[in-house]
Scaffold this active site. Structure first.
Site, PDB file in Angstrom:
ATOM      1  N   ASP A   5       0.882  -1.147   0.051  1.00 48.17           N
ATOM      2  CA  ASP A   5       0.085  -0.093   0.115  1.00 48.17           C
ATOM      3  C   ASP A   5       1.086   1.305  -0.176  1.00 48.17           C
ATOM      4  OD1 ASP A   5      -1.631   2.310   0.759  1.00 48.17           O
ATOM      5  OD2 ASP A   5      -2.753   0.923   2.204  1.00 48.17           O
ATOM      6  N   ILE A   6       0.616   1.937  -1.075  1.00 50.96           N
ATOM      7  CA  ILE A   6       1.670   3.238  -1.244  1.00 50.96           C
ATOM      8  C   ILE A   6       1.367   4.172  -0.023  1.00 50.96           C
ATOM      9  CG2 ILE A   6      -0.020   4.730  -2.466  1.00 50.96           C
ATOM     10  CD1 ILE A   6       2.556   5.118  -4.399  1.00 50.96           C
ATOM     11  N   GLY A  62      -9.497   4.147  -5.191  1.00 49.02           N
ATOM     12  CA  GLY A  62      -8.371   3.483  -5.452  1.00 49.02           C
ATOM     13  C   GLY A  62      -7.285   4.213  -4.745  1.00 49.02           C
ATOM     14  N   VAL A  63      -6.162   4.403  -5.338  1.00 47.47           N
ATOM     15  CA  VAL A  63      -4.924   5.122  -4.628  1.00 47.47           C
ATOM     16  C   VAL A  63      -5.333   6.680  -4.053  1.00 47.47           C
ATOM     17  CG1 VAL A  63      -2.434   5.848  -5.104  1.00 47.47           C
ATOM     18  CG2 VAL A  63      -3.301   4.222  -6.363  1.00 47.47           C
ATOM     19  N   ASP A  64      -5.887   7.181  -4.986  1.00 45.58           N
ATOM     20  CA  ASP A  64      -6.401   8.485  -4.575  1.00 45.58           C
ATOM     21  C   ASP A  64      -7.163   8.734  -3.453  1.00 45.58           C
ATOM     22  OD1 ASP A  64      -7.010  11.157  -5.288  1.00 45.58           O
ATOM     23  OD2 ASP A  64      -8.434  11.041  -6.725  1.00 45.58           O
ATOM     24  N   SER A  88      -2.853   4.488 -13.836  1.00 50.78           N
ATOM     25  CA  SER A  88      -3.879   4.197 -14.821  1.00 50.78           C
ATOM     26  C   SER A  88      -4.305   2.789 -14.930  1.00 50.78           C
ATOM     27  CB  SER A  88      -3.360   4.599 -16.266  1.00 50.78           C
ATOM     28  OG  SER A  88      -3.474   6.040 -16.525  1.00 50.78           O
ATOM     29  N   THR A  89      -3.862   1.822 -14.213  1.00 53.68           N
ATOM     30  CA  THR A  89      -4.115   0.470 -14.274  1.00 53.68           C
ATOM     31  C   THR A  89      -5.276  -0.168 -13.447  1.00 53.68           C
ATOM     32  OG1 THR A  89      -2.733  -0.355 -12.362  1.00 53.68           O
ATOM     33  CG2 THR A  89      -1.582  -0.193 -14.613  1.00 53.68           C
ATOM     34  N   TYR A 133      -8.855   3.295 -14.723  1.00 52.43           N
ATOM     35  CA  TYR A 133      -8.442   3.914 -16.057  1.00 52.43           C
ATOM     36  C   TYR A 133      -8.304   2.905 -17.018  1.00 52.43           C
ATOM     37  CZ  TYR A 133      -9.176   8.767 -14.544  1.00 52.43           C
ATOM     38  OH  TYR A 133      -9.598   9.943 -14.223  1.00 52.43           O
TER      39      TYR A 133
HETATM   40  N1  AR6 Z   1      -1.292   1.643  -2.827  1.00 59.08           N
HETATM   41  C1  AR6 Z   1      -0.846   1.048  -4.211  1.00 59.08           C
HETATM   42  N2  AR6 Z   1      -1.475   0.780  -5.191  1.00 59.08           N
HETATM   43  C2  AR6 Z   1      -2.883   1.073  -5.091  1.00 59.08           C
HETATM   44  C3  AR6 Z   1      -3.680   1.301  -3.954  1.00 59.08           C
HETATM   45  C4  AR6 Z   1      -2.774   1.590  -2.655  1.00 59.08           C
HETATM   46  N3  AR6 Z   1      -3.144   2.177  -1.679  1.00 59.08           N
HETATM   47  N4  AR6 Z   1      -5.112   1.197  -4.244  1.00 59.08           N
HETATM   48  C5  AR6 Z   1      -5.082   0.885  -5.568  1.00 59.08           C
HETATM   49  N5  AR6 Z   1      -3.888   0.500  -5.766  1.00 59.08           N
HETATM   50  P1  AR6 Z   1      -6.237   3.419  -9.626  1.00 59.08           P
HETATM   51  P2  AR6 Z   1      -6.221   4.904 -12.131  1.00 59.08           P
HETATM   52  C6  AR6 Z   1      -3.545   0.325  -7.465  1.00 59.08           C
HETATM   53  O1  AR6 Z   1      -7.818   2.963  -9.840  1.00 59.08           O
HETATM   54  O2  AR6 Z   1      -6.428   3.511 -12.936  1.00 59.08           O
HETATM   55  C7  AR6 Z   1      -9.564   7.049  -8.961  1.00 59.08           C
HETATM   56  O3  AR6 Z   1     -10.720   7.191  -8.640  1.00 59.08           O
HETATM   57  C8  AR6 Z   1      -4.525  -0.519  -8.317  1.00 59.08           C
HETATM   58  O4  AR6 Z   1      -4.807  -1.734  -7.743  1.00 59.08           O
HETATM   59  O5  AR6 Z   1      -6.189   3.986  -8.294  1.00 59.08           O
HETATM   60  O6  AR6 Z   1      -5.141   5.857 -12.554  1.00 59.08           O
HETATM   61  C9  AR6 Z   1      -9.076   8.634  -9.293  1.00 59.08           C
HETATM   62  O7  AR6 Z   1      -9.494   9.648  -8.410  1.00 59.08           O
HETATM   63  C10 AR6 Z   1      -4.086  -0.099  -9.771  1.00 59.08           C
HETATM   64  O8  AR6 Z   1      -2.909  -1.146  -9.889  1.00 59.08           O
HETATM   65  O9  AR6 Z   1      -5.899   4.565 -10.389  1.00 59.08           O
HETATM   66  C11 AR6 Z   1      -9.187   8.595 -10.772  1.00 59.08           C
HETATM   67  O10 AR6 Z   1     -10.444   8.890 -11.065  1.00 59.08           O
HETATM   68  C12 AR6 Z   1      -3.360   1.243  -9.472  1.00 59.08           C
HETATM   69  O11 AR6 Z   1      -3.008   1.540  -7.887  1.00 59.08           O
HETATM   70  C13 AR6 Z   1      -9.109   7.080 -11.237  1.00 59.08           C
HETATM   71  O12 AR6 Z   1      -9.257   6.305 -10.138  1.00 59.08           O
HETATM   72  C14 AR6 Z   1      -4.289   2.332  -9.994  1.00 59.08           C
HETATM   73  O13 AR6 Z   1      -5.708   2.184  -9.756  1.00 59.08           O
HETATM   74  C15 AR6 Z   1      -7.618   6.898 -11.569  1.00 59.08           C
HETATM   75  O14 AR6 Z   1      -7.539   5.528 -12.213  1.00 59.08           O
END
Ligand code: AR6
Length: 171
Positions: free
Chosen positions: A10-11, A32-34, A122-123, A126
């Site tokens: 977890d980042i 997600g991460v955000d 983006s994975t 997105y």
């Molecule tokens: N730590 C590390 N990696 C993570 C974590 C975490 N805590 N949580 C998820 N991931 P995403 P995107 C991974 O959807 O595709 C948001 O709603 C996850 O498994 O967070 O760029 C934003 O507000 C995946 O591999 O980002 C935008 O609307 C990666 O992080 C949209 O999602 C990216 O998944 C951005 O989508």
């Protein structure tokens, strides 16, 4: 030369100078991460994002650009927000994804950040296939001219970790 490290986890737990957020154009949070970054980092990050929207990005942060805020309560000094490409929406998602990484490293250089943690931008929501994204991300960092000492990709789950590991081996 920038060292590249891979970590599964977890980042929001990483102790680094800057944590990259895979944000959306509104900069006002999401899933997600955000979501995790805003949850653990607290209100001060959102306040800083609101100021950025008002003062610098009234239309939102464009895809491929990056901007820093405080990291609030996270174990880092800054969060660098970037907006990755929506895979199916863009004609050339790879160049936009590469641009995100370069923009983040440029911001890190301006801040004087020596260690930077990136998620797999983006994975998730997105829809960027993780193996393709891993190759683009690793190449972009390897080719970047930056003063950053260490880039740490923090991958959520085995599949993402493996994809980045393969990209690093073959890249
Ligand atoms: N730590 C590390 N990696 C993570 C974590 C975490 N805590 N949580 C998820 N991931 P995403 P995107 C991974 O959807 O595709 C948001 O709603 C996850 O498994 O967070 O760029 C934003 O507000 C995946 O591999 O980002 C935008 O609307 C990666 O992080 C949209 O999602 C990216 O998944 C951005 O989508």
């Amino acid at each position: 030369m920038t060292r590249i490290e891979l970590v599964e986890g977890d980042i929001t737990h990483e102790h680094v100078d800057a944590i990259v957020n895979a944000a959306n154009a509104t900069l006002l949070g999401g899933g997600g991460v955000d979501g995790a970054i805003h949850r653990r980092g607290g209100e001060t990050i959102l306040d800083a994002c609101r100021d950025l929207r008002r003062e610098r990005y009234p239309e939102g942060l464009p895809v491929g650009e990056a901007v820093a805020t405080t990291a609030g309560d996270l174990p880092a000094r800054w969060v660098i927000h970037t907006v990755g490409p929506v895979y199916r929406r863009e004609r050339d998602p790879a160049s936009l994804l590469a641009r995100c990484h370069l923009a983040c490293l440029r911001v890190a250089d301006e801040l004087g950040a020596a260690t930077v943690a990136f998620p797999a931008i983006s994975t998730g929501a997105y829809g960027y296939p993780v193996r393709e994204a891993a190759a683009v991300a690793i190449d972009a960092v390897q080719d970047a001219e930056t003063k950053v000492d260490e880039v740490r990709f923090v991958l959520f789950g085995r599949e993402a970790y493996r994809a980045f590991d393969e990209a690093l081996e073959t890249g």
